[in-house]
Design an enzyme around this catalytic site. Sequence first.
Site, PDB file in Angstrom:
ATOM      1  N   ARG A   1      60.749  60.017  38.523  1.00 22.23           N
ATOM      2  CA  ARG A   1      60.115  61.327  38.761  1.00 22.23           C
ATOM      3  C   ARG A   1      58.825  61.162  39.257  1.00 22.23           C
ATOM      4  O   ARG A   1      57.953  62.176  39.363  1.00 22.23           O
ATOM      5  CB  ARG A   1      60.247  62.189  37.639  1.00 22.23           C
ATOM      6  CG  ARG A   1      61.693  62.385  37.257  1.00 22.23           C
ATOM      7  CD  ARG A   1      61.644  63.499  36.276  1.00 22.23           C
ATOM      8  NE  ARG A   1      61.409  63.309  35.120  1.00 22.23           N
ATOM      9  CZ  ARG A   1      61.380  64.216  34.064  1.00 22.23           C
ATOM     10  NH1 ARG A   1      61.974  65.375  34.535  1.00 22.23           N
ATOM     11  NH2 ARG A   1      60.994  64.023  32.859  1.00 22.23           N
ATOM     12  N   ASP A   2      58.114  59.977  39.315  1.00 20.20           N
ATOM     13  CA  ASP A   2      56.802  59.774  39.904  1.00 20.20           C
ATOM     14  C   ASP A   2      56.526  58.482  40.467  1.00 20.20           C
ATOM     15  O   ASP A   2      55.648  57.725  40.581  1.00 20.20           O
ATOM     16  CB  ASP A   2      55.787  59.673  38.780  1.00 20.20           C
ATOM     17  CG  ASP A   2      54.270  59.589  39.123  1.00 20.20           C
ATOM     18  OD1 ASP A   2      54.045  60.414  40.145  1.00 20.20           O
ATOM     19  OD2 ASP A   2      53.355  59.436  38.426  1.00 20.20           O
ATOM     20  N   LEU A   3      57.655  58.268  41.503  1.00 21.03           N
ATOM     21  CA  LEU A   3      57.450  57.012  42.427  1.00 21.03           C
ATOM     22  C   LEU A   3      56.186  57.128  43.365  1.00 21.03           C
ATOM     23  O   LEU A   3      56.291  58.207  43.905  1.00 21.03           O
ATOM     24  CB  LEU A   3      58.693  56.822  43.257  1.00 21.03           C
ATOM     25  CG  LEU A   3      59.720  56.221  42.154  1.00 21.03           C
ATOM     26  CD1 LEU A   3      61.289  56.171  43.068  1.00 21.03           C
ATOM     27  CD2 LEU A   3      59.529  54.806  41.737  1.00 21.03           C
TER      28      LEU A   3
ATOM     29  N   ASN B   1      52.848  52.425  41.743  1.00 17.01           N
ATOM     30  CA  ASN B   1      53.534  52.148  40.653  1.00 17.01           C
ATOM     31  C   ASN B   1      54.718  51.226  41.002  1.00 17.01           C
ATOM     32  O   ASN B   1      55.682  50.881  40.266  1.00 17.01           O
ATOM     33  CB  ASN B   1      54.475  53.432  40.261  1.00 17.01           C
ATOM     34  CG  ASN B   1      53.441  54.320  39.521  1.00 17.01           C
ATOM     35  OD1 ASN B   1      52.369  54.178  38.897  1.00 17.01           O
ATOM     36  ND2 ASN B   1      53.815  55.927  39.402  1.00 17.01           N
TER      37      ASN B   1
ATOM     38  N   THR C   1      53.496  63.336  41.940  1.00 15.93           N
ATOM     39  CA  THR C   1      52.475  63.377  42.520  1.00 15.93           C
ATOM     40  C   THR C   1      52.726  63.976  44.078  1.00 15.93           C
ATOM     41  O   THR C   1      53.516  63.461  44.602  1.00 15.93           O
ATOM     42  CB  THR C   1      52.103  61.847  42.677  1.00 15.93           C
ATOM     43  OG1 THR C   1      51.856  61.218  41.432  1.00 15.93           O
ATOM     44  CG2 THR C   1      50.589  61.788  43.166  1.00 15.93           C
TER      45      THR C   1
END
Length: 105
Positions: free
Chosen positions: A6-8, A12, A44
């Site tokens: 959910r925040d690749l 990261n 993001t």
Amino acid sequence: MNVIHRDLKLPNILISNSVLKIGDLGFAKRLESLDGVVKEALGTLGTMAPEIIEFKPYGILADMFSIGAIYYLMLFGVLPFSIKSYNDFLKDVKTSNLNHYILKD
């Protein structure tokens, strides 16, 4: 393993001893199945799938959208869609033709 990150995003993705690793698992969630969905709007702008911004249920494929945006960024040095605002991003995703970059040998 039925886990959605959910925040690749590029910051990261880590490299250690020539091995790629995914970091920052703070938003990660285990799903009941590959068909499972969640509704929280996390991520993001720029790599976040449009269904998340539109508060629609989403699943594993949202991470695939993020991977595509990361790959595009690595190839061309820019994100594929506008990150000025959520509205501009959604408009770009729905109307953009990404053929404006051509890879050369």
